[in-house]
Design a protein around this motif. Structure first.
Motif, PDB file in Angstrom:
ATOM      1  N   LYS A 249       0.843  -1.192   0.000  1.00  0.00           N
ATOM      2  CA  LYS A 249       0.000   0.000   0.000  1.00  0.00           C
ATOM      3  C   LYS A 249       0.885   1.251   0.000  1.00  0.00           C
ATOM      4  O   LYS A 249       0.683   2.170  -0.786  1.00  0.00           O
ATOM      5  N   ASP A 250       1.891   1.239   0.872  1.00  0.00           N
ATOM      6  CA  ASP A 250       2.814   2.383   0.946  1.00  0.00           C
ATOM      7  C   ASP A 250       3.538   2.609  -0.373  1.00  0.00           C
ATOM      8  O   ASP A 250       3.824   3.744  -0.748  1.00  0.00           O
ATOM      9  N   GLU A 251       3.844   1.525  -1.066  1.00  0.00           N
ATOM     10  CA  GLU A 251       4.555   1.658  -2.342  1.00  0.00           C
ATOM     11  C   GLU A 251       3.604   2.027  -3.483  1.00  0.00           C
ATOM     12  O   GLU A 251       4.035   2.254  -4.607  1.00  0.00           O
ATOM     13  N   GLY A 252       2.314   2.014  -3.206  1.00  0.00           N
ATOM     14  CA  GLY A 252       1.352   2.498  -4.204  1.00  0.00           C
ATOM     15  C   GLY A 252       0.774   1.441  -5.133  1.00  0.00           C
ATOM     16  O   GLY A 252       0.250   1.756  -6.201  1.00  0.00           O
ATOM     17  N   CYS A 253       0.845   0.172  -4.710  1.00  0.00           N
ATOM     18  CA  CYS A 253       0.247  -0.895  -5.515  1.00  0.00           C
ATOM     19  C   CYS A 253      -1.280  -0.735  -5.513  1.00  0.00           C
ATOM     20  O   CYS A 253      -1.865  -0.363  -4.500  1.00  0.00           O
ATOM     21  N   HIS A 254      -1.927  -0.999  -6.659  1.00  0.00           N
ATOM     22  CA  HIS A 254      -3.373  -0.752  -6.761  1.00  0.00           C
ATOM     23  C   HIS A 254      -4.228  -1.918  -6.254  1.00  0.00           C
ATOM     24  O   HIS A 254      -5.235  -1.702  -5.593  1.00  0.00           O
ATOM     25  N   PHE A 255      -3.840  -3.140  -6.624  1.00  0.00           N
ATOM     26  CA  PHE A 255      -4.663  -4.309  -6.290  1.00  0.00           C
ATOM     27  C   PHE A 255      -3.828  -5.379  -5.601  1.00  0.00           C
ATOM     28  O   PHE A 255      -2.640  -5.542  -5.921  1.00  0.00           O
ATOM     29  N   LEU A 256      -4.453  -6.087  -4.676  1.00  0.00           N
ATOM     30  CA  LEU A 256      -3.768  -7.147  -3.946  1.00  0.00           C
ATOM     31  C   LEU A 256      -4.540  -8.449  -4.071  1.00  0.00           C
ATOM     32  O   LEU A 256      -5.772  -8.464  -4.040  1.00  0.00           O
ATOM     33  N   GLN A 257      -3.762  -9.537  -4.204  1.00  0.00           N
ATOM     34  CA  GLN A 257      -4.361 -10.859  -4.341  1.00  0.00           C
ATOM     35  C   GLN A 257      -3.528 -11.826  -3.523  1.00  0.00           C
ATOM     36  O   GLN A 257      -2.301 -11.780  -3.582  1.00  0.00           O
ATOM     37  N   GLY A 258      -4.178 -12.677  -2.756  1.00  0.00           N
ATOM     38  CA  GLY A 258      -3.407 -13.656  -1.993  1.00  0.00           C
ATOM     39  C   GLY A 258      -4.203 -14.240  -0.837  1.00  0.00           C
ATOM     40  O   GLY A 258      -5.319 -13.815  -0.555  1.00  0.00           O
ATOM     41  N   PHE A 259      -3.574 -15.219  -0.177  1.00  0.00           N
ATOM     42  CA  PHE A 259      -4.256 -15.950   0.889  1.00  0.00           C
ATOM     43  C   PHE A 259      -4.680 -15.033   2.043  1.00  0.00           C
ATOM     44  O   PHE A 259      -5.585 -15.363   2.790  1.00  0.00           O
ATOM     45  N   TYR A 260      -3.993 -13.897   2.217  1.00  0.00           N
ATOM     46  CA  TYR A 260      -4.407 -12.990   3.298  1.00  0.00           C
ATOM     47  C   TYR A 260      -5.868 -12.586   3.124  1.00  0.00           C
ATOM     48  O   TYR A 260      -6.606 -12.485   4.100  1.00  0.00           O
ATOM     49  N   PHE A 261      -6.271 -12.366   1.879  1.00  0.00           N
ATOM     50  CA  PHE A 261      -7.656 -11.971   1.609  1.00  0.00           C
ATOM     51  C   PHE A 261      -8.534 -13.194   1.416  1.00  0.00           C
ATOM     52  O   PHE A 261      -9.585 -13.302   2.014  1.00  0.00           O
ATOM     53  N   SER A 262      -8.062 -14.109   0.596  1.00  0.00           N
ATOM     54  CA  SER A 262      -8.850 -15.310   0.354  1.00  0.00           C
ATOM     55  C   SER A 262      -8.086 -16.317  -0.487  1.00  0.00           C
ATOM     56  O   SER A 262      -7.296 -15.950  -1.349  1.00  0.00           O
ATOM     57  N   LYS A 263      -8.354 -17.580  -0.245  1.00  0.00           N
ATOM     58  CA  LYS A 263      -7.890 -18.640  -1.133  1.00  0.00           C
ATOM     59  C   LYS A 263      -8.808 -18.647  -2.355  1.00  0.00           C
ATOM     60  O   LYS A 263      -9.880 -18.054  -2.309  1.00  0.00           O
ATOM     61  N   PRO A 264      -8.393 -19.312  -3.423  1.00  0.00           N
ATOM     62  CA  PRO A 264      -9.331 -19.485  -4.535  1.00  0.00           C
ATOM     63  C   PRO A 264     -10.587 -20.203  -4.032  1.00  0.00           C
ATOM     64  O   PRO A 264     -10.494 -21.141  -3.244  1.00  0.00           O
ATOM     65  N   MET A 265     -11.762 -19.705  -4.446  1.00  0.00           N
ATOM     66  CA  MET A 265     -13.032 -20.219  -3.909  1.00  0.00           C
ATOM     67  C   MET A 265     -13.925 -20.743  -5.029  1.00  0.00           C
ATOM     68  O   MET A 265     -13.780 -20.339  -6.186  1.00  0.00           O
ATOM     69  N   SER A 266     -14.886 -21.560  -4.658  1.00  0.00           N
ATOM     70  CA  SER A 266     -15.895 -22.002  -5.625  1.00  0.00           C
ATOM     71  C   SER A 266     -16.765 -20.804  -6.005  1.00  0.00           C
ATOM     72  O   SER A 266     -16.793 -19.796  -5.295  1.00  0.00           O
ATOM     73  N   ASN A 267     -17.501 -20.940  -7.114  1.00  0.00           N
ATOM     74  CA  ASN A 267     -18.359 -19.828  -7.552  1.00  0.00           C
ATOM     75  C   ASN A 267     -19.370 -19.427  -6.475  1.00  0.00           C
ATOM     76  O   ASN A 267     -19.661 -18.249  -6.297  1.00  0.00           O
ATOM     77  N   ARG A 268     -19.884 -20.421  -5.755  1.00  0.00           N
ATOM     78  CA  ARG A 268     -20.870 -20.119  -4.703  1.00  0.00           C
ATOM     79  C   ARG A 268     -20.273 -19.299  -3.571  1.00  0.00           C
ATOM     80  O   ARG A 268     -20.893 -18.373  -3.052  1.00  0.00           O
ATOM     81  N   GLU A 269     -19.059 -19.673  -3.202  1.00  0.00           N
ATOM     82  CA  GLU A 269     -18.391 -18.931  -2.124  1.00  0.00           C
ATOM     83  C   GLU A 269     -18.115 -17.483  -2.540  1.00  0.00           C
ATOM     84  O   GLU A 269     -18.265 -16.560  -1.739  1.00  0.00           O
ATOM     85  N   VAL A 270     -17.721 -17.307  -3.795  1.00  0.00           N
ATOM     86  CA  VAL A 270     -17.474 -15.947  -4.292  1.00  0.00           C
ATOM     87  C   VAL A 270     -18.765 -15.143  -4.210  1.00  0.00           C
ATOM     88  O   VAL A 270     -18.785 -13.999  -3.739  1.00  0.00           O
ATOM     89  N   GLU A 271     -19.833 -15.785  -4.644  1.00  0.00           N
ATOM     90  CA  GLU A 271     -21.147 -15.151  -4.630  1.00  0.00           C
ATOM     91  C   GLU A 271     -21.505 -14.672  -3.226  1.00  0.00           C
ATOM     92  O   GLU A 271     -21.961 -13.544  -3.030  1.00  0.00           O
ATOM     93  N   GLN A 272     -21.263 -15.552  -2.251  1.00  0.00           N
ATOM     94  CA  GLN A 272     -21.557 -15.182  -0.864  1.00  0.00           C
ATOM     95  C   GLN A 272     -20.724 -13.990  -0.414  1.00  0.00           C
ATOM     96  O   GLN A 272     -21.219 -13.084   0.236  1.00  0.00           O
ATOM     97  N   GLN A 273     -19.444 -14.004  -0.796  1.00  0.00           N
ATOM     98  CA  GLN A 273     -18.545 -12.890  -0.452  1.00  0.00           C
ATOM     99  C   GLN A 273     -19.061 -11.583  -1.031  1.00  0.00           C
ATOM    100  O   GLN A 273     -19.110 -10.567  -0.348  1.00  0.00           O
ATOM    101  N   LEU A 274     -19.408 -11.629  -2.319  1.00  0.00           N
ATOM    102  CA  LEU A 274     -19.876 -10.416  -2.987  1.00  0.00           C
ATOM    103  C   LEU A 274     -21.204  -9.961  -2.375  1.00  0.00           C
ATOM    104  O   LEU A 274     -21.445  -8.774  -2.194  1.00  0.00           O
TER     105      LEU A 274
END
Ligand code: C2E
Ligand code: MG
Ligand code: MG
Ligand code: MG
Length: 287
Positions: A249-274
């Protein structure tokens, strides 16, 4: 006793190798029927906007549920699919599925997310990839700007003329392209400027020790600055803890992806998250 231990180790290694070898053969044999038996599934890993803290994209990641071995990693079976060219028809199915899934979420009234699809070098030929993308758009009705293709650096320089043709066509269609695993392959920086590329994904090997390792941090900082000056989006992959989030964040990266936020999920799990995110927003409105 030492000698015996060594022998045992050697024996163990050999039998391990034997197991791995036969596993490889079984996997190879099973791949064709796996497609017919529909044993493949797409999982989706969120990409979070640093500024809004919202899921604005997902990366589609292929999973194979083998009847005997359980879930097999794409690192293990994608190379086999590539050797046999099976990745071409399957890659098209993946594109179609991912786009249809994106539209399904949109139709359910969920906040629209960009869907990123990994493209193999074997698919990356004008006749193959452009047709597959057109088909996916036509079948799904996805807005082209919500489809993002992830390619690797090597694919940029493999056949410059062909690459240029593919990337300009995709760009004219409104499709986004990202360079995956950036920093690990060979690429000429001049191509980043010449080609219509919208996103750089910083490889997770640089993110891994970014908190402790000043050299990794310097590399990431340089990639971010270069990407920004070329008007690109920066995504960091493999973000596993909050300290990494802070540095990126300090270095100015726009988007983050990784296990800290979430593992890859099934479509249903994504739906629930959204959905959860919508519910949260709704509740804020009423406060
Ligand atoms: P990739 O495109 O670089 O995908 C990111 C990989 O990192 C994924 O592994 C993901 O599960 C993993 N990952 C995500 N967050 C973290 C984290 O915080 N820590 C760690 N240690 N790992 C994390 P996965 O799903 O096993 O995929 C491996 C590779 O297989 C992908 O690398 C991609 O190159 C390829 N692949 C996956 N799906 C497809 C596909 O549909 N088509 C093609 N052609 N290749 C695919
Ligand atoms: Mg990827
Ligand atoms: Mg990657
Ligand atoms: Mg990777």
């Amino acid at each position: 006793a030492k000698k015996e231990g060594l022998n045992q180790a050697v024996y163990y290694q050999e039998s391990q190798q034997h197991i791995n070898y036969s596993r490889q053969i079984v996997l190879e044999n099973d791949l064709r029927s796996a497609i017919e038996r529909d044993e493949f599934a797409l999982y989706y890993q969120p990409q979070v906007n640093v500024r809004t803290k919202q899921i604005e994209g997902v990366e589609a990641l292929l999973r194979w549920e083998h009847p005997e071995f359980g879930v097999v990693s794409p690192a293990e079976f994608i190379p086999i699919l590539e050797d046999t060219d099976l990745i071409i028809p399957l890659g098209e199915v993946i594109l179609i599925k991912a786009c249809m899934q994106q539209m399904e979420w949109v139709k359910k009234g969920l906040p629209p997310v960009t869907v990123s699809v990994n493209i193999s070098p074997v698919q990356f030929k004008p006749g193959i990839i452009i047709n597959a993308v057109k088909k996916a758009i036509r079948k799904s009705g996805i807005k082209p700007q919500f489809l993002n293709l992830e390619i690797t650096e090597g694919m940029l320089i493999h056949n410059v003329k062909e690459t240029h043709c593919i990337l300009t066509t995709l760009n004219e269609m409104g499709i986004r392209v990202a360079i995956d695993d950036f920093g690990t392959g060979y690429s000429s920086l001049s191509y980043l400027k010449q080609f219509p590329i919208k996103t750089i994904k910083i490889d997770r090997s640089f993110v891994k020790d970014i908190v402790m390792d000043n050299q990794d941090r310097a590399i990431v900082k340089a990639i971010i600055e270069m990407g920004k000056s070329l008007n690109m989006d920066l995504v960091a992959e493999g973000v596993e803890n909050v300290q990494q989030v802070k540095v990126l964040k300090d270095e100015g990266c726009h988007f983050l992806q990784g296990f800290y936020f979430s593992k890859p999920m099934s479509n249903r799990e994504v739906e629930q998250q959204l959905q959860r995110w919508i519910d949260l927003k709704e509740s804020i409105k009423w406060e």
